[in-house]
Design an enzyme around this catalytic site. Sequence first.
Site, PDB file in Angstrom:
ATOM      1  N   SER A 266     -49.606 -31.685  37.796  1.00 35.32           N
ATOM      2  CA  SER A 266     -50.129 -30.580  38.586  1.00 35.32           C
ATOM      3  C   SER A 266     -51.590 -30.283  38.241  1.00 35.32           C
ATOM      4  O   SER A 266     -52.423 -31.176  38.348  1.00 35.32           O
ATOM      5  CB  SER A 266     -49.228 -29.360  38.385  1.00 35.32           C
ATOM      6  OG  SER A 266     -49.365 -28.499  39.470  1.00 35.32           O
ATOM      7  N   HIS A 408     -41.554 -30.074  42.562  1.00 37.00           N
ATOM      8  CA  HIS A 408     -42.737 -30.080  41.699  1.00 37.00           C
ATOM      9  C   HIS A 408     -42.299 -30.045  40.228  1.00 37.00           C
ATOM     10  O   HIS A 408     -41.912 -28.983  39.721  1.00 37.00           O
ATOM     11  CB  HIS A 408     -43.541 -28.823  42.063  1.00 37.00           C
ATOM     12  CG  HIS A 408     -44.900 -28.760  41.491  1.00 37.00           C
ATOM     13  ND1 HIS A 408     -45.915 -29.577  41.894  1.00 37.00           N
ATOM     14  CD2 HIS A 408     -45.420 -27.951  40.529  1.00 37.00           C
ATOM     15  CE1 HIS A 408     -47.015 -29.271  41.230  1.00 37.00           C
ATOM     16  NE2 HIS A 408     -46.741 -28.292  40.382  1.00 37.00           N
TER      17      HIS A 408
HETATM   18  C1  GTR Z   1     -50.395 -24.025  41.830  1.00 35.78           C
HETATM   19  C2  GTR Z   1     -51.695 -24.569  42.340  1.00 35.78           C
HETATM   20  C3  GTR Z   1     -51.640 -26.068  42.367  1.00 35.78           C
HETATM   21  C4  GTR Z   1     -51.106 -26.656  41.084  1.00 35.78           C
HETATM   22  C5  GTR Z   1     -49.983 -25.840  40.463  1.00 35.78           C
HETATM   23  C6  GTR Z   1     -49.686 -26.144  38.985  1.00 35.78           C
HETATM   24  O1  GTR Z   1     -50.381 -22.653  41.807  1.00 35.78           O
HETATM   25  O2  GTR Z   1     -51.914 -24.034  43.617  1.00 35.78           O
HETATM   26  O3  GTR Z   1     -52.921 -26.584  42.675  1.00 35.78           O
HETATM   27  O4  GTR Z   1     -52.119 -26.840  40.189  1.00 35.78           O
HETATM   28  O5  GTR Z   1     -50.234 -24.489  40.515  1.00 35.78           O
HETATM   29  O6  GTR Z   1     -50.579 -26.454  38.216  1.00 35.78           O
HETATM   30  O7  GTR Z   1     -48.521 -26.003  38.621  1.00 35.78           O
END
Ligand code: GTR
Length: 431
Positions: A266, A408
């Site tokens: 991420s 995710h």
């Molecule tokens: C979210 C963000 C993403 C990603 C994610 C993370 O809020 O919008 O770009 O980086 O966090 O790091 O888990």
Amino acid sequence: MTHLRYRNYFLVYLLLTACGFLPAQAPPPNYDETQVPTYTLPDPLVARDGTPVTAADWPARREELLRLFEDHVYGSVPGKLDSISWQIVEEGEAMRGKALRRQVAIRMYYGPHELRAGLLLYVPNQANGPVPVLLGTNFFGNHAVLPDTAVLLTPNWLPNQKAYGITDHRATESSRSARGHRWNPELVVGRGYAFATIYSGDFDGDRPDDWTDGVHPLFYTGTQQQPAVDEWGTIAAWAWGYSRAIDYLVTDTLLNPDQIVIMGHSRMGKAALWAGANDPRAAVVVSNNSGCGGAALSRRRYGETVASINEAFPHWFNDRFPDYAGREEDLPVDQHELIALVAPRPVYVASAVNDRWADPLGEFLAAYHAGPVYRLLGASGLPQDTLPPPNEALDRTTVGYHIRRRGHAVLDYDWNQYIDFANRHFASSGD
Ligand code: GTR
């Protein structure tokens, strides 16, 4: 009547926004493929002056692309350390005898300033000689990565998280292993790799309101109190952190300095790609679900966009990147060129089916469009321009890709894929 009044308010709002009196708000995310704008990607193999790039020209074009990413996206690093030193501050048996744990204090100096970071390393015990190492940057401190009570707590700022018992931005005993679901150091060690991790907040805390902590102040000049417009944001600081960890890893005789895999999930996946672009000692670069500002193409404006990321995280990039919100076609680069900057070293991009915010197709297409650079340099790009089915990796080429089922996260499927991929490349490079 009411309707008309609201319309008038809306027109005034638009006018104020356009004149810069009110901050423009990011429009709601698009998840409809038919609404993705038509776009033309900049060609990594055509220089800014229009000249086609040959293999012999690639080093110069590579420098040009690095400067463009610095100037328009991540920001430049304004200085170079005077010195860096390491000290092994703790060592012990771990993972029920399967690994040696080593904790290293990294001390970085510039002028009168000093920055300290902690590196946590597990090296498999049953090795005949130096082993490959997988390095990842974590988000809640080294102690939050796995259940090992000997891991030192960072003294630095952490994001508050009630569920982990972090309420005053300090690491707590109750946050040990809090992020165990994202990490599997034992799997990595079981596969014959050392596992190394650093805490992102040792290099810069993930907060928008403060440029006084982390690495940025080290290089301020005069009365400077925050990075200049084109200087580094927080993602570039994290990427820099990967390189400072590598500075140590290449000196540790238990590790093979030619077999360093860097991985990030991420926001750390964005940093891992930028680190891999800058630091050729990263032999394999892995971006897991990195999305906007990472592997995903900005021009697609699908899920998280340049507008929304800069609104939510104004500290992540330099102060030019937000100017491209809604006018991505004017960006002189796009993220396929970031991936291409790793060439000809192996790079692996991973998406997840339910991680639509990160734009899985945009991540895949960026990896695909890095292919021409890999091929120019005698390596191989992705073999097809359409997404493979879930959990069917395209991993026989120098650019690897999979889209995993579920959301995710980093799951065992991902870790195993990364190690299989790295093994294949290390075996073929004869290291
Ligand atoms: C979210 C963000 C993403 C990603 C994610 C993370 O809020 O919008 O770009 O980086 O966090 O790091 O888990």
